[in-house]
Design an enzyme around this catalytic site. Structure first.
Site, mmCIF file in Angstrom:
data_model
loop_
_atom_site.group_PDB
_atom_site.id
_atom_site.type_symbol
_atom_site.label_atom_id
_atom_site.label_comp_id
_atom_site.label_asym_id
_atom_site.label_seq_id
_atom_site.Cartn_x
_atom_site.Cartn_y
_atom_site.Cartn_z
ATOM 1 N N VAL A 43 2.614 5.651 -8.575
ATOM 2 C CA VAL A 43 2.258 4.259 -8.866
ATOM 3 C C VAL A 43 2.034 3.495 -7.561
ATOM 4 O O VAL A 43 1.067 2.743 -7.430
ATOM 5 C CB VAL A 43 3.339 3.580 -9.733
ATOM 6 C CG1 VAL A 43 3.119 2.081 -9.813
ATOM 7 C CG2 VAL A 43 3.361 4.192 -11.134
ATOM 8 N N SER A 46 -1.313 4.531 -5.943
ATOM 9 C CA SER A 46 -2.467 3.984 -6.674
ATOM 10 C C SER A 46 -2.572 2.478 -6.481
ATOM 11 O O SER A 46 -3.666 1.951 -6.267
ATOM 12 C CB SER A 46 -2.379 4.334 -8.159
ATOM 13 O OG SER A 46 -1.263 3.729 -8.768
ATOM 14 N N GLU A 47 -1.449 1.766 -6.513
ATOM 15 C CA GLU A 47 -1.509 0.310 -6.372
ATOM 16 C C GLU A 47 -1.992 -0.100 -4.977
ATOM 17 O O GLU A 47 -2.761 -1.039 -4.841
ATOM 18 C CB GLU A 47 -0.142 -0.318 -6.668
ATOM 19 C CG GLU A 47 0.251 -0.284 -8.137
ATOM 20 C CD GLU A 47 -0.758 -0.986 -9.043
ATOM 21 O OE1 GLU A 47 -1.302 -2.034 -8.641
ATOM 22 O OE2 GLU A 47 -1.026 -0.481 -10.143
ATOM 23 N N PHE A 48 -1.543 0.601 -3.953
ATOM 24 C CA PHE A 48 -2.032 0.295 -2.603
ATOM 25 C C PHE A 48 -3.533 0.556 -2.528
ATOM 26 O O PHE A 48 -4.294 -0.240 -1.986
ATOM 27 C CB PHE A 48 -1.294 1.137 -1.548
ATOM 28 C CG PHE A 48 -0.002 0.538 -1.079
ATOM 29 C CD1 PHE A 48 1.125 0.554 -1.878
ATOM 30 C CD2 PHE A 48 0.088 -0.046 0.176
ATOM 31 C CE1 PHE A 48 2.318 0.005 -1.444
ATOM 32 C CE2 PHE A 48 1.283 -0.601 0.625
ATOM 33 C CZ PHE A 48 2.396 -0.572 -0.182
ATOM 34 N N GLN A 51 -5.764 -2.138 -4.285
ATOM 35 C CA GLN A 51 -5.869 -3.503 -3.777
ATOM 36 C C GLN A 51 -7.272 -3.711 -3.210
ATOM 37 O O GLN A 51 -7.635 -3.137 -2.190
ATOM 38 C CB GLN A 51 -4.819 -3.741 -2.675
ATOM 39 C CG GLN A 51 -3.407 -3.791 -3.195
ATOM 40 C CD GLN A 51 -2.386 -3.734 -2.065
ATOM 41 O OE1 GLN A 51 -2.731 -3.659 -0.903
ATOM 42 N NE2 GLN A 51 -1.105 -3.761 -2.415
#
Length: 278
Positions: A43, A46-48, A51
């Site tokens: 997670v 993927s979140e980094f 962005q």
DNA sequence: CTCCTGGGTA
DNA sequence: TACCCAGGAG
């Protein structure tokens, strides 16, 4: 229970709203690689990556990256130069450094430690939005957060034809409509539905936080990106005159970009005045 | 608060 | 052209 925006043009039942979002998700929900085994590590990566970067561009990078670096430990044991190389082409290279540093923090903690949003926000590259997303996706907990697709959905349904909609006005609606029994899937559904609405012509220009990004071509970040990719593919440190010959930008811009890159820790200057990736 | 950061895709 | 599952620094 009814919910509404401050001056929304119509009211919508919570249950009807959820049904509409889930109906789309059940038919057209996306099968994205980071939605399989949504561990804290996967997670975070993927979140980094997501962005300011579109899903279609992240998918292959995510697969290659998590295959090469399957854990926080594997990630922080690699050098920053290796990580920047794996990141090459994704852009916003500072994110790679933040992720690498965050991995260093997390790998030093007991494995399986469950983080609060307050703890996550203290880590580099994690703001309120990313912290909320991590809590929701990795832990399946009902964190309240907003990002661009969620913004689109709520503006479309609850702030129709209303100008200057602030996130502060939207957040209570997110809190009221969240599916507390299934927050992870609910946010997946919101993302997918928001993407769909955008494809249908919806946008966030009535958001109070909407701003147009400055032009890339001719910008300093074009120079930065070019310098970084040039040096990542160069076996030895390179001097300033070399760069000025190799790259088609004014000397002043090259020097300025180099200074920023050094200051941010993406690059270093040796005692001969030559530059290379850290 | 404003400004900065990246590059591919529709 | 627009805009991406934003965050940090000033």
């Amino acid at each position: 229970m009814f919910i509404e925006g401050i001056v929304s043009s119509y009211r919508m039942n919570t249950k009807d709203f959820r049904s509409r979002v889930y109906a789309y998700y059940n038919q057209q929900g996306r099968d994205l690689p980071w939605r399989h085994q949504p561990t804290l590590y996967r997670v975070c990566v993927s979140e980094f990556m997501l962005q300011q970067t579109q899903v279609s561009r992240v998918i292959n990078y995510f697969r290659a990256f998590t295959q090469k670096y399957p854990s926080f430990k594997a990630l922080h044991q690699a050098s920053l130069t290796e990580i920047l190389t794996a990141w090459q082409g994704l852009g916003y290279n500072r994110r790679a450094k933040y992720l690498w540093e965050t991995a260093h923090h997390i790998a030093a903690q007991p494995s399986g430690k469950q983080y609060t949003a307050e703890e996550l926000v203290k880590l580099p590259g994690i703001g309120r939005g990313t912290a909320g997303a991590i809590i929701a996706y990795a832990y399946d907990l009902p964190a309240v957060f907003i990002e661009t697709n969620i913004r689109t959905v709520f503006i479309h349904h609850f702030f129709t034809n209303q100008p200057n909609v602030s996130d502060a006005a939207i957040l209570p609606l997110i809190e009221k409509t969240i599916d507390r029994n299934n927050p992870r899937e609910w946010y997946w559904a919101l993302m997918d539905y928001g993407t769909y609405l955008k494809q249908q012509g919806a946008h966030n220009r009535s958001s109070a936080h909407y701003s147009k990004q400055s032009k890339f071509k001719g910008s300093l970040r074009q120079v930065r990106g070019h310098i970084l990719s040039y040096l990542l593919n160069m076996p030895t440190p390179v001097s300033m005159p070399h760069l000025c010959t190799a790259l088609p930008y004014p000397k002043n811009n090259i020097q300025k970009a180099l200074n920023h890159l050094v200051q941010e820790g993406l690059m270093s200057k040796n005692n001969k005045g030559q530059y290379c990736c850290v």
